[in-house]
Design an enzyme around this catalytic site. Structure first.
Site, PDB file in Angstrom:
ATOM      1  N   SER A  44       0.799  -1.221   0.000  1.00 24.03           N
ATOM      2  CA  SER A  44       0.000   0.000   0.000  1.00 24.03           C
ATOM      3  C   SER A  44       0.830   1.270   0.000  1.00 24.03           C
ATOM      4  O   SER A  44       0.306   2.351  -0.292  1.00 24.03           O
ATOM      5  CB  SER A  44      -0.947   0.011   1.211  1.00 24.03           C
ATOM      6  OG  SER A  44      -0.217  -0.132   2.418  1.00 24.03           O
TER       7      SER A  44
ATOM      8  N   ASP B 239      -3.260   8.215   8.241  1.00 22.22           N
ATOM      9  CA  ASP B 239      -4.326   7.408   8.832  1.00 22.22           C
ATOM     10  C   ASP B 239      -3.841   6.453   9.917  1.00 22.22           C
ATOM     11  O   ASP B 239      -4.562   5.549  10.311  1.00 22.22           O
ATOM     12  CB  ASP B 239      -5.053   6.617   7.742  1.00 22.22           C
ATOM     13  CG  ASP B 239      -4.112   5.693   6.966  1.00 22.22           C
ATOM     14  OD1 ASP B 239      -2.955   5.514   7.385  1.00 22.22           O
ATOM     15  OD2 ASP B 239      -4.539   5.150   5.925  1.00 22.22           O
TER      16      ASP B 239
ATOM     17  N   HIS C  63      -0.355   4.900   7.017  1.00 20.96           N
ATOM     18  CA  HIS C  63       0.229   5.473   5.802  1.00 20.96           C
ATOM     19  C   HIS C  63       0.541   6.948   6.005  1.00 20.96           C
ATOM     20  O   HIS C  63       0.058   7.572   6.948  1.00 20.96           O
ATOM     21  CB  HIS C  63      -0.732   5.278   4.629  1.00 20.96           C
ATOM     22  CG  HIS C  63      -1.209   3.877   4.475  1.00 20.96           C
ATOM     23  ND1 HIS C  63      -2.444   3.451   4.947  1.00 20.96           N
ATOM     24  CD2 HIS C  63      -0.617   2.790   3.937  1.00 20.96           C
ATOM     25  CE1 HIS C  63      -2.593   2.164   4.681  1.00 20.96           C
ATOM     26  NE2 HIS C  63      -1.497   1.731   4.066  1.00 20.96           N
TER      27      HIS C  63
END
Length: 412
Positions: free
Chosen positions: A47, A382, A385
């Protein structure tokens, strides 16, 4: 042994899926020739690099499919686990190549001719069978082996030009492996098991992927290391109350044993890269340090507030045989205008009302979640990330370390 775990770590796993002991610290990344000359980028990872593949797999179930993801730059969610651009976007911008096409968004040679993003948020270095055979559940059943298979599908689509394409491309393999370790942590694996059972095959999987792209004609491969996972606000919240003061680094406030393990991973990765260099002397294979840029932001958040631009001279591909130097430089601003706030481990989105300590119960993208008024002042978006502002700084540090003489001014 790693500290005992709580059921809340599963919520961290879901977030990652949506986006989805060492004795020395890392000593920085390696360097590439001073003049980059790439026509495109192929990237593999999780991610931290994914620009839309997990979104296409999970659809509306992906956290990154919901506001406020993407709000800063794109104005809407677009599959990136951030408020805006991520590291690979800034690297592509600095190298003067278009943004990469997510593999699952492409179909034709035209879709892939300027580069492909094969990374998947929540993906792992190891195959799902590795986890399933140990009674563990992967976040997403997509491994680095799947990504290399997709890469070969792209080569088939590109046809007879594939060798020219790979030779003139920059390959970035990683960062990947963090999700594998978190799956082990969720499964209550001990630190000794993580070192002996997880670490070697993860490094082996990355070795196989790098070897695979070299066999396909890659001439330049960058292999990023792990970030300091002990500095992730979600992990800090999970272990709150479970560690005494000795369990935290006094300089960063991060969890010591997790960061020690991340450094162990990075040392093993660098040793693997040295072996690959000996086996493939005609290929540039370099390590990119992500650990130090992140810790630098956390230790000295206010230092990154003076406007500095990094310039890279770009080679543009004329045809398959000739290159020329484009004398029009491209600026990459490597800072946030006002610097990062003095609470570097707070989160912008999902932090108890928007801007504060991470809370599992109010994760970013959930109904009613608030966002901080200025994401550019935060390092963590968040809890897992980074914000666009932090991604810019980390990318700039990687660029500076790999191509130090291409910049009119450095990052600081």
């Amino acid at each position: 042994m790693a500290p005992p775990l709580s059921r809340h770590l599963m919520l961290l796993a879901l977030l990652l899926c949506a986006g989805a002991s060492a004795d020395t610290i890392d000593d920085g990344g390696d360097r590439l020739p001073s003049q980059p000359h790439y026509a495109r980028i192929f990237s593999f990872g999780d991610s931290l690099t994914d620009t839309g593949n997990a979104l296409r797999i999970l659809g509306s179930q992906a956290t990154v499919s919901r506001p406020p993801y993407g709000e800063t730059f794109f104005g809407h969610p677009n599959g990136r686990a951030s408020d805006g651009r991520i590291m690979i976007d800034f690297i592509a911008e600095a190298l003067g190549v278009p943004q990469l096409t997510p593999y699952l968004a492409g179909k034709t040679a035209a879709d892939f001719e300027r580069g492909v993003n094969l990374a998947v948020g929540g993906g792992t270095a190891l195959d799902p069978t590795f986890f399933e055979s140990r009674g563990l559940q992967p976040f997403l059943p997509v491994s680095l082996r799947n990504q290399t298979s997709w890469f070969h599908n792209v080569l088939q689509v590109l046809g007879t030009e594939r060798r020219n394409v790979t030779a003139s491309s920059l390959f970035i393999v990683g960062e990947i492996g963090i999700n594998d370790y978190l799956i082990g942590i969720i499964g209550n694996c001990t630190l000794a098991e993580m070192k002996s059972t997880f670490l070697p095959p993860i490094i082996g999987a990355i070795h196989s992927a790098v070897t695979d792209v070299i066999a396909a004609g890659a001439r330049t491969v960058v292999v990023p290391g792990s970030i300091p996972i002990g500095c992730e606000p979600a992990m800090l919240m999970f272990y709150q109350g479970q560690l005494d003061a000795a369990g935290y680094d006094p300089e960063t406030g991060c969890i010591t044993w997790l960061n020690d393990f991340a450094r162990l991973h990075n040392r093993a990765l660098r040793n693997m890269i040295r072996g690959l260099r000996r086996a493939h002397p005609a290929t540039s294979i370099v390590y990119a340090d992500l650990y130090r840029p992140v810790t630098n932001l956390i230790v000295s958040p206010g230092r990154y507030g003076t406007a500095i631009q990094a310039f890279l001279y770009i080679y543009m591909l004329i045809d398959q045989h000739h290159m020329y130097l484009d004398l029009a430089y491209r600026p990459l601003v490597c800072d946030s205008a006002a610097g990062f706030r003095d609470m570097p481990l707070d989160v912008c989105c999902g932090g108890g009302g928007g801007g504060g300590a991470y809370h599992f119960e109010v994760s970013c993208g959930a109904a009613g979640t608030k966002t901080c008024p200025d994401p550019s002042a935060y390092i963590s978006w968040d809890g897992v990330h980074f914000t666009e502002a932090a991604n810019r700084q980390i990318a700039c540090s990687v660029i500076q370390s790999l191509w130090p003489t291409t910049q009119e001014a450095g990052c600081r």
